[in-house]
Write an enzyme that holds these catalytic residues in place. Structure first.
Site, PDB file in Angstrom:
ATOM      1  N   TYR A  71       6.823  22.606  14.493  1.00 56.15           N
ATOM      2  CA  TYR A  71       5.751  21.712  14.938  1.00 56.15           C
ATOM      3  C   TYR A  71       4.482  21.945  14.105  1.00 56.15           C
ATOM      4  CZ  TYR A  71       2.678  19.136  18.083  1.00 56.15           C
ATOM      5  OH  TYR A  71       1.782  18.219  18.609  1.00 56.15           O
ATOM      6  N   PRO A  75       0.123  31.015  21.494  1.00 55.42           N
ATOM      7  CA  PRO A  75      -1.225  31.431  21.089  1.00 55.42           C
ATOM      8  C   PRO A  75      -2.006  32.067  22.237  1.00 55.42           C
ATOM      9  CG  PRO A  75      -0.769  29.185  20.368  1.00 55.42           C
ATOM     10  CD  PRO A  75       0.361  29.591  21.262  1.00 55.42           C
ATOM     11  N   THR A  79      -5.155  31.872  27.356  1.00 50.46           N
ATOM     12  CA  THR A  79      -6.118  30.876  27.838  1.00 50.46           C
ATOM     13  C   THR A  79      -5.959  29.553  27.105  1.00 50.46           C
ATOM     14  OG1 THR A  79      -7.867  31.316  26.251  1.00 50.46           O
ATOM     15  CG2 THR A  79      -7.804  32.732  28.205  1.00 50.46           C
TER      16      THR A  79
HETATM   17  N1  UDP Z   1       2.843  28.020  30.690  1.00 52.83           N
HETATM   18  C1  UDP Z   1       3.158  28.690  31.866  1.00 52.83           C
HETATM   19  N2  UDP Z   1       3.972  28.076  32.774  1.00 52.83           N
HETATM   20  C2  UDP Z   1       4.493  26.836  32.565  1.00 52.83           C
HETATM   21  C3  UDP Z   1       4.176  26.151  31.354  1.00 52.83           C
HETATM   22  C4  UDP Z   1       3.353  26.781  30.427  1.00 52.83           C
HETATM   23  O1  UDP Z   1       2.703  29.816  32.093  1.00 52.83           O
HETATM   24  O2  UDP Z   1       5.209  26.337  33.441  1.00 52.83           O
HETATM   25  C5  UDP Z   1       1.881  28.632  29.736  1.00 52.83           C
HETATM   26  C6  UDP Z   1       2.359  28.752  28.295  1.00 52.83           C
HETATM   27  O3  UDP Z   1       3.005  30.001  28.088  1.00 52.83           O
HETATM   28  C7  UDP Z   1       1.061  28.645  27.511  1.00 52.83           C
HETATM   29  C8  UDP Z   1       0.180  27.745  28.370  1.00 52.83           C
HETATM   30  O4  UDP Z   1       0.760  27.749  29.672  1.00 52.83           O
HETATM   31  O5  UDP Z   1       0.427  29.910  27.418  1.00 52.83           O
HETATM   32  C9  UDP Z   1       0.093  26.303  27.889  1.00 52.83           C
HETATM   33  O6  UDP Z   1       1.389  25.827  27.678  1.00 52.83           O
HETATM   34  P1  UDP Z   1       1.677  24.293  27.350  1.00 52.83           P
HETATM   35  O7  UDP Z   1       3.152  24.102  27.225  1.00 52.83           O
HETATM   36  O8  UDP Z   1       0.973  23.424  28.312  1.00 52.83           O
HETATM   37  O9  UDP Z   1       1.039  24.006  25.911  1.00 52.83           O
HETATM   38  P2  UDP Z   1       0.675  24.889  24.637  1.00 52.83           P
HETATM   39  O10 UDP Z   1      -0.801  24.964  24.673  1.00 52.83           O
HETATM   40  O11 UDP Z   1       1.301  26.253  24.721  1.00 52.83           O
HETATM   41  O12 UDP Z   1       1.213  24.118  23.475  1.00 52.83           O
END
Ligand code: UDP
Length: 360
Positions: free
Chosen positions: A177, A311, A242
């Site tokens: 990605y 991240p 975060t």
């Molecule tokens: N995350 C989580 N539970 C979930 C989905 C995501 O703890 O059910 C965490 C994930 O590990 C990341 C953050 O939430 O740290 C944001 O994840 P998302 O898939 O929304 O997008 P990203 O910013 O990682 O692309």
């Protein structure tokens, strides 16, 4: 049923109405029109057609339905829909004045499931649209990059400005990605420098809102789907990473502002810099807003993009877009969450959730 979506559409259309006069009697081509953001673009332009523009803007939408679901409005005299994979060249039988490349697989769940397609859409798809944009009548092209181009930013670059080069693994779990989005941006800059092409890029930071698939697996829809199923909210890897979340009306206003700007060859962060929040805190906020009894469960991420490539912090520096384009996000996290939850409740709360929700 989609009262919240249409209310959002009106908010966005009113915010950009003056600039949007540029769409009068023009043709706009969008890839990814059946997806979350694509439907907002189409909804806003249709609103402008009926309330603002004297002669409507004709929309041509291209989608291959890998992750896109459907069109909110359906085909009509001002909307032509084409089922096509933008990685393959396409000839359009009419002059196109605006191009938006919003096709892509933005959810880590989907981009790990469709690794090659994810690269193809951001590279071959971008190339095909850049070639179309070489026609002299094209006024502006908007490329959807991502805040993921910054990878896992070094702490000295948080908040992250557009000038940061990124800290990105080119072989890691998010590389298909991240690196393809980066190459897409490099292509936009090369076409701008070579052909003076009027192309701009946006780098969205965790945009959410109505129309996101409930089985998208990004954190906000995934938490809501667990709330609906009476399950604890799954927090991956301790939950101390975060993010900043940007409600779709703010983000869309930013995207349109960039599309209508003259900052060719440039990129803009689009997001909300107001409330950086850890994922475990987000889970507690959502529980307390919607269903305190659900609780939180710390668990392992569903795939390598979460288990290894996640991240640590993501916070945009919005100085550039605030200063040059008077962008100013307005929707706070709790307000946006309530709107998304109300929309999802209406759409899914009383019916069976799609079977795909039960995938790992
Ligand atoms: N995350 C989580 N539970 C979930 C989905 C995501 O703890 O059910 C965490 C994930 O590990 C990341 C953050 O939430 O740290 C944001 O994840 P998302 O898939 O929304 O997008 P990203 O910013 O990682 O692309």
């Amino acid at each position: 049923m989609d009262a919240i979506f249409y209310d959002d559409v009106e908010t966005i259309a009113k915010a950009i109405a003056e600039d949007a006069l540029a769409l009068e009697a023009k043709t706009l081509l969008i890839s990814g029109g059946a997806g979350f953001l694509g439907n907002y673009f189409i909804g806003v332009i249709e609103y402008l057609n009926s309330h603002v523009l004297k002669t409507p803007c004709h929309i041509i939408s291209i989608d291959n339905f890998t992750s896109g679901v459907s069109y909110a409005t359906g085909e009509n005299k001002d909307l032509t829909t084409i089922r096509h994979d933008i990685k393959n060249p396409l000839s359009i039988g009419r002059d196109v004045h605006f191009i938006i490349h919003a096709a892509g697989l933005a959810s880590p769940k989907f981009y790990r499931q469709h690794k090659i397609e994810t690269i193809d859409v951001a590279t071959l798809g971008t190339k095909n649209l850049l070639e179309l944009a070489r026609k002299p009548y094209v006024e502006s092209m908007l490329y959807f990059s991502s805040s993921e181009v910054y990878g896992d930013p070094h702490p000295a670059f948080i908040p992250t400005p557009e000038t940061y080069w990124g800290n990105v693994s080119f072989t890691g779990p998010r590389s298909n990605y991240d690196e393809s989005k980066r190459l897409g941006e490099a292509m936009c800059v090369a076409y701008y420098q070579t052909y003076n092409l009027p192309v701009k890029a946006v780098r969205p930071f965790n945009v959410y809102g109505p129309g996101m698939r409930i089985d998208d697996y990004r954190v906000i829809p995934n938490f809501v789907s667990n709330l609906f199923r009476g399950k604890p909210l799954p927090v991956y890897g301790g939950g101390n990473r975060t993010r900043t979340f940007c409600y779709v009306t703010d983000a869309m206003t930013g995207f349109f502002k960039v599309l209508f700007s003259t900052h060719n060859g440039e990129a803009f962060n689009v997001g909300n810099d107001d409330e950086e929040i850890s994922i475990v805190e987000l889970a507690h906020v959502m529980n307390s807003l919607f269903s305190p009894e659900n609780g939180v469960q710390k668990t392992k991420g569903i795939n390598d993009a979460y288990a290894e490539g996640d991240p640590s912090r993501r916070l945009p520096d919005l100085t550039k877009i605030r200063t040059l384009l008077s962008y100013s996000p307005e929707i706070g996290l709790k307000t946006g969450l309530k709107r998304f939850y109300a929309w999802a409740k209406e759409k899914y709360g009383n019916s069976d959730l799609p079977a795909t929700i039960n995938c790992p």
